[in-house]
Design an enzyme around this catalytic site. Structure first.
Site, short mmCIF file in Angstrom:
data_model
loop_
_atom_site.label_atom_id
_atom_site.label_comp_id
_atom_site.label_asym_id
_atom_site.label_seq_id
_atom_site.Cartn_x
_atom_site.Cartn_y
_atom_site.Cartn_z
N SER A 119 47.13 -15.99 5.32
CA SER A 119 46.66 -17.02 6.24
C SER A 119 47.72 -17.16 7.32
O SER A 119 48.89 -16.84 7.09
CB SER A 119 46.50 -18.37 5.52
OG SER A 119 46.31 -19.43 6.45
N TYR A 152 49.13 -25.44 -0.05
CA TYR A 152 48.62 -24.27 0.66
C TYR A 152 49.71 -23.66 1.54
O TYR A 152 49.93 -22.44 1.53
CB TYR A 152 47.42 -24.66 1.51
CG TYR A 152 46.62 -23.49 2.04
CD1 TYR A 152 45.74 -22.80 1.22
CD2 TYR A 152 46.71 -23.11 3.38
CE1 TYR A 152 44.98 -21.74 1.70
CE2 TYR A 152 45.96 -22.05 3.88
CZ TYR A 152 45.09 -21.37 3.04
OH TYR A 152 44.36 -20.32 3.52
N LYS A 168 51.23 -19.90 0.68
CA LYS A 168 50.97 -18.85 1.64
C LYS A 168 52.27 -18.28 2.22
O LYS A 168 52.36 -17.08 2.52
CB LYS A 168 50.04 -19.35 2.75
CG LYS A 168 48.63 -19.65 2.27
CD LYS A 168 47.97 -18.42 1.63
CE LYS A 168 46.54 -18.66 1.23
NZ LYS A 168 45.88 -17.47 0.65
#
Length: 270
Positions: A143, A156, A160
């Site tokens: 991402s 997140y 990531k």
């Protein structure tokens, strides 16, 4: 790498980017594609669609929990048995947890297992055969959050970043032994993760979002060029450069963006 006549494993293949990747690989002339997902029915449907569109490609589906190392190994073993080898492993499955410091230790562990450990399980499963051949490719869906950050989700953003770190290590350690690595780093993609199951979610990344099919097309271009960073949103590279050039200025800008997003969307998850 020329994807024609290659064999591919795609995790998280039942929906979104994973589904688009499966279909794109099959259409591009892959010899075999394994569709893996925790949603067995969804994986079967995508496998059937890919086989129908590319009759010359052998496609099979397998239910796989990517957080389970043994399950990922079994997936790799089945693909190797059916295809003879695994040329490309697309570690695509991922989840988001829209929480901050309120996320529990159990929630942190779950997202860590899927967003980070799944990539490690994939490498352990197929790296030995790739090294023996002196050729192989890992394509990890990460991402833009791995290069920048994620407003509204500490788990997140952190996982990531870790996923990018592992992919870098793979490339550094094995790149001179024939192992290629690419990281797909989009911003908003028009999937359930962005919009919610019923399209009920509102968020700042929806503006400028791209389709999963666009991500897949850019990914195939990245594989052909053997680029580490695959950027469906090219502007991410400029944001990343600004971050490196002046970290403090970048953080101030991100704080302004955070405040703007909170004012516009309130407490809605972003």
């Amino acid at each position: 790498m020329d994807i024609r006549n290659k064999t591919v494993v795609v995790t998280g293949g039942a929906t979104g980017i994973g589904r688009a990747l499966v279909l794109a690989f099959a259409r591009a002339g892959a010899r075999g594609v394994a569709v893996a997902d925790i949603d067995a029915d969804g994986a079967e449907q995508v496998a059937a669609a890919a086989a129908a569109e590319a009759p010359g490609c052998e496609v099979f589906a397998r239910r796989t929990d990517v957080a389970d190392a043994a399950a990922v190994q079994a997936l790799a073993d089945e693909a190797t048995r059916r295809f003879g080898q695994v040329d490309v492993f697309c570690s695509n499955a991922g989840i988001i947890l829209r929480k901050a410091l309120d996320a529990s230790a159990e929630e942190w562990q779950r997202i860590w297992e899927i967003n980070v450990m799944a990539h490690i399980h994939a490498a352990r499963a197929v790296l030995p055969q790739m090294l023996a051949r002196g050729d192989g490719y890992f394509v990890n869906t990460v991402s833009a959050a791995g290069l920048l950050s994620q407003i509204g989700s500490a788990p997140y953003a952190v996982t990531k970043h870790a996923a990018i770190g592992f992919a870098e290590w793979l490339s550094i350690t094995y790149g001179d032994r024939g192992i290629k690595v690419s990281c797909i780093c989009p911003q908003g993609v028009q999937t359930k993760m962005l919009y919610g199951e019923k399209g009920e979610r509102k968020g700042f990344l929806q503006d400028g979002s791209v389709t999963p099919e666009h991500v897949a097309a850019v990914t195939l271009e990245g594989i052909a060029d053997e680029r580490f960073l695959v950027l469906p949103h090219p502007e991410v590279l400029e944001y990343y450069r600004r971050k490196g050039q002046d970290y403090d200025r970048w953080l101030k800008g991100m704080r302004r963006l955070h405040d703007k997003v909170m004012q516009e969307f309130g407490n809605l998850p972003v």
